[in-house]
Design an enzyme around this catalytic site. Structure first.
Site, PDB file in Angstrom:
ATOM      1  CE1 TYR A 123      -4.094  -1.763  -0.100  1.00 40.43           C
ATOM      2  CE2 TYR A 123      -2.921  -3.295   1.325  1.00 40.43           C
ATOM      3  CZ  TYR A 123      -3.992  -3.013   0.499  1.00 40.43           C
ATOM      4  OH  TYR A 123      -4.942  -3.975   0.258  1.00 40.43           O
ATOM      5  CG  PHE A 411     -11.190  -1.236   9.829  1.00 42.80           C
ATOM      6  CD1 PHE A 411     -11.027  -0.971   8.468  1.00 42.80           C
ATOM      7  CD2 PHE A 411     -10.289  -0.702  10.719  1.00 42.80           C
ATOM      8  CE1 PHE A 411      -9.997  -0.149   8.025  1.00 42.80           C
ATOM      9  CE2 PHE A 411      -9.240   0.128  10.290  1.00 42.80           C
ATOM     10  CZ  PHE A 411      -9.108   0.409   8.935  1.00 42.80           C
TER      11      PHE A 411
END
Length: 411
Positions: A123, A411
């Site tokens: 990322y 999450f």
């Protein structure tokens, strides 16, 4: 056949999620966890890449408000459920998903995007920087003792059913969110995550347990959720306490909860994951070396809107600095930005034609944003360039926080 990227339709969820499981090795999730994911999926923020009738890529986002230095809750996209089918890797699928997603996040007015990375190397090229770390401990309670503060003996502890205690636990959690950057304010539905307890993932441990810490008037000021894993051999019991959560509003309640976890019969190890790196328990233990402390990356943060993000937080010292920001993937952030904050921490950030004082990429800006990683340390790695003498120390002091940022759950 050309690949098609589109917003998820309601009846596509199972196929879309099956692709995600395949991308992560093909092991099906327990039904309890899968249904939780289904219930919280925001379909309008979920993207799928399709090769005909086959889903070959996915990316979603949750609507969050994230605590930042100063206590403000800032809109942030919680990037999640990102996966590419093994048959379609290295074909630009992930890049196209990240491009579409960041454009959508910007259009929605969210200045931040955050994620937890299964592979941190992926990322950075999309502008995400490591913003928080997580502490893990494996404490040998046969050799490590706790030194507790005054008032600990006045705290009452009560063992309760985790479901029945949920509202009290959520009140404690909500009170803590503004005090530590990186914590998401939980929207309705997210409180259920802490109670997910499928037998398949316990690894032989007990069902989830909960203990509340109360003041004399009955006010709940802390809680711990945990499991006990019994382990016996010819030498006797060697059980482990597996800690899921410990939160408290004052030092005495916090110490009382840890003392309780240390004292559970027939256990000799307390194991906790995903703790803040400055967890006070490190100062309560008698021997930190026998506490097995170690860290790993946790929350990765991307600044989507430089001006809005930098104005949303406060600063620990006055600062007046021009930042030269590099951001090839989101070029609207490129260029010079003048950040000015006063002694109270209020800030303005505007475009500037003045000479730059510091040069850095948006990735380093994301790493420093929550105050846990200093610009000075990034500069020592060659990732931040000081262009005006003294500007690095000035900006680093301003960005640094009093407490380590912390992501308490995934999450």
């Amino acid at each position: 056949m050309a690949l098609e990227t589109r917003v998820l339709q309601g009846d596509e969820w199972d196929v879309w999620y099956d692709n995600l499981e395949l991308a992560f090795g093909g092991v099906p999730e327990p039904s309890e966890e899968r249904e939780f994911s289904r219930a919280l999926t925001e379909a309008e923020r979920s993207l799928g890449v399709w090769d005909g009738a086959t889903c070959v890529g996915s990316a979603g986002a949750f609507t969050f408000r994230l605590s930042v230095p100063g206590g403000a809750l800032v809109p942030a996209a919680g990037v999640t459920m990102v996966g590419v089918a093994p048959t379609h890797r290295r074909r630009g699928v992930l890049t196209s998903l990240m491009r579409r997603q960041l454009d959508d996040i910007r259009a929605g007015g969210e200045p931040l995007a955050v994620l937890t990375a299964s592979d941190p190397a992926i990322y950075g090229r999309f502008g995400y920087g490591t913003a928080t770390y997580a502490l893990s401990v494996d404490i040998d309670t046969t050799r490590v003792r706790l030194s507790v503060p005054p008032g600990t003996d006045d705290v009452r502890l009560r063992l309760v059913d985790p479901q029945q205690a949920l509202a009290d636990c959520e009140r404690v959690y909500a009170a803590l969110v503004p005090t530590r950057p990186g914590m998401p304010a939980r929207r309705p539905g997210w409180e259920r995550q802490a109670l997910l307890d499928p037998p398949e993932v316990r690894g032989g441990a007990s069902p989830l347990k909960c203990v509340l810490a109360e003041r004399a008037d009955g006010e709940v000021v802390g809680y711990a959720r945990y499991r006990v894993k019994a382990d016996r051999d010819m030498a006797g019991s060697d059980g482990k306490v597996e800690v899921a959560d410990v939160d408290a509003l004052d030092p005495a309640a916090y110490a009382a909860l840890w003392r309780y976890l240390f004292g559970i019969d027939l256990t000799w190890t307390v194991r906790a994951r995903r703790r803040p790196v400055d967890d006070p328990v490190l100062h309560l233990v008698s021997d930190v070396r026998r506490s097995g402390a170690r860290t790993r990356d946790a929350l990765h943060l991307r600044v989507v809107d430089v001006a809005a993000a930098l104005e949303a937080r406060t600063y620990g010292a006055p600062v007046d600095v021009v930042l030269e920001v590099e951001d090839a993937f989101c070029p609207w952030n490129e260029g010079r930005w003048r950040l000015v904050a006063d002694a109270k921490g209020a800030a303005s950030c505007t475009r500037s034609a003045e000479p730059a004082d510091l040069g850095l990429s948006v990735r380093e800006l994301g790493s420093a944003y929550l105050g846990g990683i200093t610009l000075t340390s990034l500069a020592a790695a060659g990732l931040v360039r000081e262009l005006r003498a003294g500007s690095l120390a000035e900006a680093s002091r301003a960005f640094a926080g009093d407490v380590a940022p912390w992501l308490p759950h995934g999450f």
